[in-house]
Design a protein around this motif. Structure first.
Motif, PDB file in Angstrom:
ATOM      1  N   THR A 134       8.573  -2.744   1.423  1.00  0.00           N
ATOM      2  CA  THR A 134       8.054  -3.156   2.728  1.00  0.00           C
ATOM      3  C   THR A 134       6.553  -3.403   2.642  1.00  0.00           C
ATOM      4  OG1 THR A 134       7.792  -0.826   3.335  1.00  0.00           O
ATOM      5  CG2 THR A 134       9.831  -1.921   4.005  1.00  0.00           C
ATOM      6  N   THR A 135       5.918  -2.869   1.595  1.00  0.00           N
ATOM      7  CA  THR A 135       4.500  -3.139   1.327  1.00  0.00           C
ATOM      8  C   THR A 135       4.309  -3.230  -0.181  1.00  0.00           C
ATOM      9  OG1 THR A 135       3.972  -0.773   1.282  1.00  0.00           O
ATOM     10  CG2 THR A 135       3.672  -1.926   3.385  1.00  0.00           C
ATOM     11  N   LEU A 136       3.273  -3.935  -0.593  1.00  0.00           N
ATOM     12  CA  LEU A 136       2.959  -4.023  -2.016  1.00  0.00           C
ATOM     13  C   LEU A 136       2.347  -2.715  -2.496  1.00  0.00           C
ATOM     14  CD1 LEU A 136       1.351  -7.581  -2.208  1.00  0.00           C
ATOM     15  CD2 LEU A 136       3.590  -6.910  -3.069  1.00  0.00           C
ATOM     16  N   LEU A 137       2.610  -2.368  -3.741  1.00  0.00           N
ATOM     17  CA  LEU A 137       1.956  -1.210  -4.338  1.00  0.00           C
ATOM     18  C   LEU A 137       0.481  -1.533  -4.580  1.00  0.00           C
ATOM     19  CD1 LEU A 137       4.656  -0.122  -6.934  1.00  0.00           C
ATOM     20  CD2 LEU A 137       4.165   0.912  -4.726  1.00  0.00           C
ATOM     21  N   PRO A 138      -0.379  -0.504  -4.705  1.00  0.00           N
ATOM     22  CA  PRO A 138      -1.812  -0.764  -4.933  1.00  0.00           C
ATOM     23  C   PRO A 138      -2.040  -1.556  -6.212  1.00  0.00           C
ATOM     24  CG  PRO A 138      -1.424   1.539  -4.351  1.00  0.00           C
ATOM     25  CD  PRO A 138      -0.081   0.930  -4.582  1.00  0.00           C
TER      26      PRO A 138
END
Length: 395
Positions: A134-138
Motif C-alpha cells: 500500500t506504500t513503497l518501502l524507504p
C-alpha cells in the motif's frame, strides 16, 4: 380452453394458451446446478458449495467466477486472503462422491455437461502469503544486497543453494542476469532462467506484475524497472538455474583484501583528483570528479554545455569518514550539522583509491586540528603576555 370473440359478424381464430405457455418455457434459458469441491479455504477441511449457472451456454471460467462471487459474498474475510481473479485457479472435473480431482479443464473452453468440479488455487491466488504494497518501502543510498537462489539445472533432487550479491541500485533488471553470470562464474548460470521471487511467486522479468496499489500504475515489464524500484516494492531475492557448488567454490564478487595506505603530510595536503560515482539520497548514481587539497574538498560535475559546476566544502567541516567492509570501494563523508552539507556517498573505481582517499582525508583533518590547536595556543599565550605587560607597564 378455447376463447373466441365476434367482431363485425366474423369469428377470430382460436388460441391455445396451454400450448403457448409450454412453447415459451422451452425457450427460457436453462439453469445448471453444479457442485464445487475445495479444500484450501480452510486448511484440512473439504467443503462443497452448490452454485447455479443461469446461462445455457457457458465456459469453465464462468464456473470459477460464479463460485468465487458466491463464497466472497458469504464471507468477506476470504476476499482479503484469496484472489477474486478466476484465472488464478485451476478447475478439475471431480468425483461426485469424494470430490477428488480427475481431469483438469481449460478455463476458456465451453463447459461440458458435468455436475461436479474441484477447484485448486495457483500460487497467485493465495494473496495472504505475500505482501500487497500500500506504500513503497524507504529508499536507500547504497547498492543493494540481493539473495540469489541457485537451483541445479541438471539434477532436480539437489538442494538449492543461497548466495548474496551486491548490485548497483540504479541498474535495470534486464541487466541483472548478465551481472550474476559474471559475478558467479563457477555456478554456470543458465541464460534466461532469472526469476524474481515475491512471496510464493517466481515472476518472469519479461512480464508485467502489479506489486500493489502503493506501487503506482504498472506500465512496463519487470525488466524495465531498476533494482531500487524492486527493492522498494519488497523484492530482495531472485532465483536462477545453474551449477550447484559448495560455498567455498563460489565467491560473490571479487572481495579485495584490506589495503593499508600511508601518506606523508606533504603528499596528503597536495591537490589530488579522484574519478568517482556519487550516489544521492534517492540512490541515483552520477559520475563526478572528487578533489581534495590541504583545506578543501571540491566536487566537480560536468554539464551538458561541456562546462562544469564545482561545489566547494571545507575539510574542517568533516565529522566522520565511514567505510563498510562489505563495500570495499564505497565510503561516506559526514559533515557537521552547522555546515548544513548533505553526506557525500562515494564509490571509487578501485579499493585502493577508496583507501587512498580515506587516508588523505584522515591526514588532512589531523593536520588541520594540529594547526588549529597551535593557533589557539599562540592566541592564548599572546593574551596572557598582553595582560602581564599591562599589569607591569600599564598606567
Amino acid at each position: 380452453m378455447r376463447s373466441s370473440s365476434v367482431r363485425g359478424g366474423g369469428r377470430e381464430p382460436s388460441v391455445n394458451l396451454d400450448n403457448s405457455l409450454s412453447m415459451s418455457m422451452e425457450f427460457m434459458p436453462k439453469q445448471k446446478e453444479i457442485k464445487v469441491f475445495e479444500n484450501f479455504m480452510e486448511e484440512g477441511k473439504t467443503s462443497t458449495t452448490s452454485i447455479v449457472i443461469k446461462q445455457s451456454n457457458y465456459c469453465n471460467i464462468d464456473i470459477v467466477s460464479t463460485y468465487l462471487k458466491k463464497i466472497f459474498s458469504e464471507n468477506e474475510d476470504l476476499s482479503g486472503r484469496f484472489s477474486d481473479n478466476p484465472r488464478h485457479y485451476k478447475l478439475f472435473i471431480a468425483d461426485e462422491f469424494t470430490g477428488e480431482p480427475e481431469m483438469a479443464v481449460m478455463l476458456d473452453k465451453v463447459a461440458q455437461d458435468f455436475s461436479c468440479y474441484a477447484l485448486q488455487p495457483l500460487p497467485l491466488a493465495k494473496i495472504y502469503l505475500f505482501p500487497q504494497r500500500t506504500t513503497l518501502l524507504p529508499t536507500t543510498a547504497h547498492d543493494i544486497n540481493l539473495s540469489v537462489t541457485i537451483r541445479s539445472s541438471t539434477d532436480k533432487n539437489l538442494k538449492p543453494i543461497q548466495r548474496k550479491c551486491c548490485v548497483p541500485a540504479d541498474m535495470q533488471v534486464e541487466s541483472l542476469e548478465a551481472l550474476l553470470i559474471s559475478r558467479l562464474p563457477t555456478n554456470c548460470i543458465v541464460q534466461g532462467s532469472l526469476r524474481v521471487k515475491y512471496g510464493p511467486l517466481e515472476l518472469n522479468i519479461n512480464e508485467m506484475y502489479n506489486f500493489g496499489i502503493g506501487c503506482g500504475s504498472i506500465q512496463c515489464t519487470i525488466s524495465e524497472h531498476t533494482i531500487l524500484s524492486l527493492y522498494r516494492f519488497g523484492v530482495t531475492e531472485v532465483a536462477v538455474n545453474g551449477r550447484v557448488v559448495d560455498a567455498a567454490e563460489s565467491e560473490v564478487g571479487n572481495i579485495d583484501d584490506d589495503i593499508e595506505v600511508e601518506l606523508s603530510v606533504e603528499d596528503a595536503i597536495s591537490f589530488q583528483q579522484f574519478e568517482v560515482i556519487a550516489i544521492n539520497r534517492c540512490g541515483v548514481r552520477q559520475q563526478r570528479s572528487f578533489c581534495v587539497d590541504g583545506e578543501h574538498i571540491y566536487t566537480i560535475q560536468p554539464t551538458k554545455n561541456m562546462e562544469t559546476n564545482t561545489t566547494e566544502k571545507s575539510v574542517k567541516d568533516v565529522e566522520e569518514v565511514k567505510t563498510f567492509p562489505e563495500k570495499p570501494k564505497y565510503l561516506e563523508i559526514i559533515y557537521s550539522k552547522a555546515s548544513k552539507f548533505e553526506p557525500d556517498r562515494i564509490e571509487c573505481t578501485t579499493t585502493y583509491n577508496r583507501a587512498l582517499l580515506e587516508e588523505k582525508l584522515h591526514v588532512v583533518r589531523r593536520e588541520l586540528r594540529k594547526k588549529e590547536a597551535e593557533e589557539e595556543a599562540r592566541s592564548t599565550t599572546s593574551r596572557g603576555l598582553g595582560k602581564l605587560f599591562s599589569r607591569f607597564f600599564g598606567s
